[in-house]
Design a protein around this motif. Structure first.
Motif, PDB file in Angstrom:
ATOM      1  N   ALA A  15       0.843  -1.192   0.000  1.00 11.37           N
ATOM      2  CA  ALA A  15       0.000   0.000   0.000  1.00 11.37           C
ATOM      3  C   ALA A  15       0.880   1.245   0.000  1.00 11.37           C
ATOM      4  N   GLY A  16       0.593   2.167  -0.896  1.00 11.90           N
ATOM      5  CA  GLY A  16       1.378   3.384  -0.998  1.00 11.90           C
ATOM      6  C   GLY A  16       2.537   3.297  -1.962  1.00 11.90           C
ATOM      7  N   ALA A  17       2.861   2.095  -2.428  1.00 10.62           N
ATOM      8  CA  ALA A  17       3.976   1.925  -3.358  1.00 10.62           C
ATOM      9  C   ALA A  17       3.539   2.309  -4.774  1.00 10.62           C
ATOM     10  N   ALA A  18       4.503   2.705  -5.579  1.00 13.06           N
ATOM     11  CA  ALA A  18       4.212   3.072  -6.964  1.00 13.06           C
ATOM     12  C   ALA A  18       3.752   1.858  -7.757  1.00 13.06           C
ATOM     13  N   GLU A  19       3.029   2.115  -8.834  1.00  7.23           N
ATOM     14  CA  GLU A  19       2.597   1.041  -9.723  1.00  7.23           C
ATOM     15  C   GLU A  19       3.824   0.271 -10.220  1.00  7.23           C
ATOM     16  N   ASP A  20       3.712  -1.037 -10.260  1.00  5.93           N
ATOM     17  CA  ASP A  20       4.789  -1.916 -10.726  1.00  5.93           C
ATOM     18  C   ASP A  20       6.028  -1.854  -9.829  1.00  5.93           C
ATOM     19  N   SER A  21       5.825  -1.500  -8.565  1.00  3.80           N
ATOM     20  CA  SER A  21       6.925  -1.490  -7.596  1.00  3.80           C
ATOM     21  C   SER A  21       6.728  -2.657  -6.637  1.00  3.80           C
ATOM     22  N   GLU A  60      10.402 -17.136  13.838  1.00  6.20           N
ATOM     23  CA  GLU A  60       9.826 -18.050  12.857  1.00  6.20           C
ATOM     24  C   GLU A  60       8.298 -18.030  12.901  1.00  6.20           C
ATOM     25  N   ASP A  61       7.736 -17.906  14.114  1.00  3.16           N
ATOM     26  CA  ASP A  61       6.281 -17.761  14.239  1.00  3.16           C
ATOM     27  C   ASP A  61       5.807 -16.534  13.466  1.00  3.16           C
ATOM     28  N   ALA A  62       6.540 -15.440  13.595  1.00  4.91           N
ATOM     29  CA  ALA A  62       6.159 -14.197  12.928  1.00  4.91           C
ATOM     30  C   ALA A  62       6.199 -14.353  11.410  1.00  4.91           C
ATOM     31  N   VAL A  63       7.196 -15.073  10.905  1.00  7.41           N
ATOM     32  CA  VAL A  63       7.257 -15.333   9.460  1.00  7.41           C
ATOM     33  C   VAL A  63       5.995 -16.048   8.996  1.00  7.41           C
ATOM     34  N   ARG A  64       5.651 -17.120   9.679  1.00  9.41           N
ATOM     35  CA  ARG A  64       4.487 -17.909   9.251  1.00  9.41           C
ATOM     36  C   ARG A  64       3.192 -17.103   9.362  1.00  9.41           C
ATOM     37  N   ARG A  65       3.033 -16.350  10.444  1.00  9.93           N
ATOM     38  CA  ARG A  65       1.811 -15.565  10.616  1.00  9.93           C
ATOM     39  C   ARG A  65       1.696 -14.470   9.571  1.00  9.93           C
ATOM     40  N   GLU A  66       2.776 -13.713   9.371  1.00 13.81           N
ATOM     41  CA  GLU A  66       2.716 -12.595   8.429  1.00 13.81           C
ATOM     42  C   GLU A  66       2.454 -13.073   7.004  1.00 13.81           C
ATOM     43  N   MET A  67       3.067 -14.177   6.603  1.00 16.42           N
ATOM     44  CA  MET A  67       2.833 -14.675   5.244  1.00 16.42           C
ATOM     45  C   MET A  67       1.382 -15.116   5.070  1.00 16.42           C
ATOM     46  N   ALA A  68       0.812 -15.707   6.110  1.00 16.05           N
ATOM     47  CA  ALA A  68      -0.588 -16.128   6.041  1.00 16.05           C
ATOM     48  C   ALA A  68      -1.525 -14.934   6.029  1.00 16.05           C
ATOM     49  N   GLU A  69      -1.248 -13.931   6.879  1.00 16.67           N
ATOM     50  CA  GLU A  69      -2.131 -12.775   6.984  1.00 16.67           C
ATOM     51  C   GLU A  69      -2.087 -11.906   5.738  1.00 16.67           C
ATOM     52  N   GLU A  70      -0.894 -11.634   5.236  1.00 12.99           N
ATOM     53  CA  GLU A  70      -0.765 -10.670   4.152  1.00 12.99           C
ATOM     54  C   GLU A  70      -0.968 -11.285   2.772  1.00 12.99           C
ATOM     55  N   ALA A  71      -0.487 -12.508   2.587  1.00 16.16           N
ATOM     56  CA  ALA A  71      -0.520 -13.098   1.246  1.00 16.16           C
ATOM     57  C   ALA A  71      -1.333 -14.385   1.163  1.00 16.16           C
ATOM     58  N   GLY A  72      -1.896 -14.847   2.284  1.00  9.95           N
ATOM     59  CA  GLY A  72      -2.729 -16.044   2.263  1.00  9.95           C
ATOM     60  C   GLY A  72      -1.972 -17.314   1.945  1.00  9.95           C
ATOM     61  N   VAL A 115      -5.017  -4.680   2.198  1.00 13.37           N
ATOM     62  CA  VAL A 115      -4.770  -3.573   3.120  1.00 13.37           C
ATOM     63  C   VAL A 115      -3.283  -3.215   3.105  1.00 13.37           C
ATOM     64  N   GLU A 116      -2.450  -4.139   3.573  1.00 13.95           N
ATOM     65  CA  GLU A 116      -1.006  -3.896   3.538  1.00 13.95           C
ATOM     66  C   GLU A 116      -0.429  -4.236   2.167  1.00 13.95           C
ATOM     67  N   LEU A 117      -0.956  -5.281   1.542  1.00 13.72           N
ATOM     68  CA  LEU A 117      -0.506  -5.672   0.208  1.00 13.72           C
ATOM     69  C   LEU A 117      -1.638  -5.476  -0.786  1.00 13.72           C
ATOM     70  N   LEU A 118      -1.318  -4.838  -1.912  1.00 14.72           N
ATOM     71  CA  LEU A 118      -2.313  -4.618  -2.956  1.00 14.72           C
ATOM     72  C   LEU A 118      -2.225  -5.660  -4.057  1.00 14.72           C
ATOM     73  N   GLN A 119      -1.031  -6.115  -4.338  1.00 14.90           N
ATOM     74  CA  GLN A 119      -0.794  -7.140  -5.358  1.00 14.90           C
ATOM     75  C   GLN A 119       0.362  -8.020  -4.919  1.00 14.90           C
ATOM     76  N   ALA A 120       0.379  -9.241  -5.419  1.00 18.52           N
ATOM     77  CA  ALA A 120       1.531 -10.125  -5.209  1.00 18.52           C
ATOM     78  C   ALA A 120       1.592 -11.085  -6.378  1.00 18.52           C
ATOM     79  N   ARG A 121       2.810 -11.404  -6.797  1.00 17.33           N
ATOM     80  CA  ARG A 121       2.967 -12.331  -7.911  1.00 17.33           C
ATOM     81  C   ARG A 121       4.334 -13.010  -7.835  1.00 17.33           C
TER      82      ARG A 121
END
Length: 306
Positions: A193-199, A214-226, A264-270
């Motif tokens: 969120a807030g990043a330029a297009e294609d950034s 390691e817990d934080a890694v697993r939680r954040e990846m699940a929350e932000e990127a599913g 919310v925090e992430l708009l796109q991911a690929r």
């Protein structure tokens, strides 16, 4: 690549922090009066610089600047030379620049490409410590004034029935390069969120109370990127005093290539292949901030022959 080149920006332990001297006020006073002592002036989290880079004051000019400083903190020893930092945030910008004999005030992140690793690390250290002092004027328990001590590395509550010791807080965060399952050689990057297009950059997040890294890694990846990840592997850490971060880098492997961003925090991911990232670099796109562990995670992954 030699050891200096492998050290991430703002780290490396270049100064001897000389912790024992922090509890010796007489010795610190003597060091402040030493003609060889260096004083680094900052203004509202920015370095005061001249044509040669960050200003390093000694002797009479340093004494004058200290008299106007809201805080003076002991950073450590550079060989036999003591290094202090002072905060001129109580002055207007023009007055602070003039008093320090500087030309302007500049964020250390804008200078890092022109500073040697030791210089960048010391300036960032000073920035983080002085920022903490400005934010910790009062005790969070009773509200009384907190008084600086310990060479600037502790504040003590002045409340008669409290007296709590307050230390600089570090805010740990994880930052992760996630690889796709299988052997296709793809990594997951996201547009925040807030990043330029294609950034696009790697995924990151703060560690919460009661979590391991390691817990934080697993939680954040699940929350932000599913995504669910396995094989969480430590890659390195980086001081990030903007204002008080510690970035801890990991790699992990997704169990599926299906991605669902939180919006919310992430708009796109690929998923990107190495060839796609090389093409982006060739087209002038940056792989993260050049001073960040994000950049190191990506360039290390890109350099692997898979």
């Amino acid at each position: 690549m030699d050891a200096a080149e492998r050290v991430l920006a703002y780290g490396g332990g270049w100064l001897d922090r000389a912790g024992a001297l922090r509890t010796d006020p007489a010795r610190l006073d003597a060091l402040l009066d030493d003609l060889a002592t260096v004083v680094l002036p900052l203004w509202r989290d920015r370095c005061l610089v001249d044509g040669d880079g960050p200003v390093r004051l000694t002797a009479d000019r340093a004494s004058l600047v200290r008299s106007a400083a809201a805080e003076t903190v002991f950073l450590g020893l550079d060989g036999d030379v003591a290094v202090f930092a002072v905060d001129l945030s109580g002055l207007g910008e023009a007055a602070a620049v003039e008093m320090a004999g500087a030309a302007r005030a500049v964020d250390v992140r804008a200078l890092v490409g022109r500073l040697d690793p030791a210089g960048a690390a010391t300036q960032a250290y000073a920035r983080g410590l002085l920022h903490w002092h400005r934010q910790q004027r009062h005790c969070g328990t009773c509200g009384a004034v907190a008084v600086a001590g310990g060479g600037g590395h502790v504040r003590t509550c002045s409340g008669a029935e409290c007296g709590r010791l307050l230390f600089p807080r570090i805010e740990p965060a994880i930052i992760v390069l996630v690889e796709a399952p299988g052997s296709a050689g793809r990594c997951l990057l996201a547009r925040h969120a807030g990043a330029a297009e294609d950034s696009y950059s790697t995924l990151a997040g703060f560690v919460e109370v009661g979590e391991s890294l390691e817990d934080a890694v697993r939680r954040e990846m699940a929350e932000e990127a599913g995504i669910t990840v396995t094989d969480v592997t430590y890659q390195g850490s980086q001081a990030w005093p903007f204002p008080a971060g510690l970035m801890v880098g990991f790699r992990a492997t997704a169990t599926s290539d299906e991605v669902r961003v939180d919006g919310v925090e992430l708009l796109q991911a690929r998923w990107f292949t190495r060839e796609e990232l090389r093409e982006r670099v060739a087209a002038g796109r940056r792989l993260g901030r050049v001073d960040s562990i994000d950049h190191r995670l990506l360039t290390d992954w890109l350099a692997e022959a898979r």
